[in-house]
Design a protein around this motif. Sequence first.
Motif, PDB file in Angstrom:
ATOM      1  N   PHE A   1      10.487 101.418  75.069  1.00  0.00           N
ATOM      2  CA  PHE A   1       9.858 100.111  75.247  1.00  0.00           C
ATOM      3  C   PHE A   1       8.582  99.982  74.417  1.00  0.00           C
ATOM      4  CE2 PHE A   1      12.833  99.552  78.695  1.00  0.00           C
ATOM      5  CZ  PHE A   1      13.087  98.192  78.653  1.00  0.00           C
ATOM      6  N   ALA A   2       7.871 101.076  74.207  1.00  0.00           N
ATOM      7  CA  ALA A   2       6.687 101.042  73.338  1.00  0.00           C
ATOM      8  C   ALA A   2       7.103 100.708  71.906  1.00  0.00           C
ATOM      9  CB  ALA A   2       5.949 102.379  73.386  1.00  0.00           C
ATOM     10  N   LEU A   3       8.223 101.246  71.471  1.00  0.00           N
ATOM     11  CA  LEU A   3       8.708 100.979  70.114  1.00  0.00           C
ATOM     12  C   LEU A   3       9.270  99.570  69.963  1.00  0.00           C
ATOM     13  CD1 LEU A   3      10.344 104.394  69.253  1.00  0.00           C
ATOM     14  CD2 LEU A   3       8.352 103.355  68.151  1.00  0.00           C
ATOM     15  N   LEU A   4       9.569  98.921  71.062  1.00  0.00           N
ATOM     16  CA  LEU A   4      10.028  97.537  71.004  1.00  0.00           C
ATOM     17  C   LEU A   4       8.905  96.632  70.492  1.00  0.00           C
ATOM     18  CD1 LEU A   4      12.466  95.745  71.628  1.00  0.00           C
ATOM     19  CD2 LEU A   4      11.548  95.445  73.923  1.00  0.00           C
ATOM     20  N   GLU A   5       7.681  96.996  70.813  1.00  0.00           N
ATOM     21  CA  GLU A   5       6.512  96.221  70.394  1.00  0.00           C
ATOM     22  C   GLU A   5       6.179  96.436  68.921  1.00  0.00           C
ATOM     23  OE1 GLU A   5       4.783  94.082  72.429  1.00  0.00           O
ATOM     24  OE2 GLU A   5       6.362  94.489  73.903  1.00  0.00           O
ATOM     25  N   GLU A   6       6.221  97.705  68.485  1.00  0.00           N
ATOM     26  CA  GLU A   6       5.863  98.029  67.100  1.00  0.00           C
ATOM     27  C   GLU A   6       6.287  99.455  66.780  1.00  0.00           C
ATOM     28  OE1 GLU A   6       1.602  98.478  66.352  1.00  0.00           O
ATOM     29  OE2 GLU A   6       1.296  98.709  68.493  1.00  0.00           O
ATOM     30  N   ASP A   7       6.418  99.751  65.482  1.00  0.00           N
ATOM     31  CA  ASP A   7       6.679 101.116  65.035  1.00  0.00           C
ATOM     32  C   ASP A   7       5.429 101.947  65.295  1.00  0.00           C
ATOM     33  OD1 ASP A   7       9.040 100.001  64.141  1.00  0.00           O
ATOM     34  OD2 ASP A   7       8.385  99.882  62.051  1.00  0.00           O
ATOM     35  N   LEU A   8       5.610 103.199  65.691  1.00  0.00           N
ATOM     36  CA  LEU A   8       4.476 104.022  66.103  1.00  0.00           C
ATOM     37  C   LEU A   8       4.484 105.401  65.456  1.00  0.00           C
ATOM     38  CD1 LEU A   8       4.635 103.227  69.926  1.00  0.00           C
ATOM     39  CD2 LEU A   8       2.921 102.367  68.321  1.00  0.00           C
ATOM     40  N   THR A   9       3.298 105.933  65.279  1.00  0.00           N
ATOM     41  CA  THR A   9       3.137 107.318  64.854  1.00  0.00           C
ATOM     42  C   THR A   9       3.077 108.193  66.104  1.00  0.00           C
ATOM     43  OG1 THR A   9       0.731 107.208  64.910  1.00  0.00           O
ATOM     44  CG2 THR A   9       1.809 106.626  62.816  1.00  0.00           C
ATOM     45  N   TYR A  10       3.180 109.488  65.892  1.00  0.00           N
ATOM     46  CA  TYR A  10       3.069 110.434  67.004  1.00  0.00           C
ATOM     47  C   TYR A  10       1.729 110.246  67.718  1.00  0.00           C
ATOM     48  CZ  TYR A  10       3.306 114.884  69.491  1.00  0.00           C
ATOM     49  OH  TYR A  10       3.335 115.843  70.462  1.00  0.00           O
TER      50      TYR A  10
END
Length: 97
Positions: free
Chosen positions: A27-36
């Motif tokens: 769900f966090a990745l649904l908002e935006e692409d993320l780094t570690y």
Amino acid sequence: EKSLLEFCKAHKALAKISGRWKLSLLFALLEEDLTYASFKTILPDISDRILAKQLKELVEDQMIYNKKDKVQSLYILTEKGKKIVAVLTTLGAIDEN
């Protein structure tokens, strides 16, 4: 349980998203692409070992993609991951009515 395994393939999908943090990661990745490091900021209670393990499993199950370059590693939700999140969102909306 035996009937479920024989007649319903949903158990396979559920097994791929089992784990305390996998849904939060998706769900966090649904908002935006993320780094570690971004995951560590968003989910400060997750240990490095568990974060790395669950990200690796999500990559192996093709729910997310790890785009690596010389500067950083970026995690991106795949189409398969987006479909799973959409199904979970729909299931969550059932209780709202």
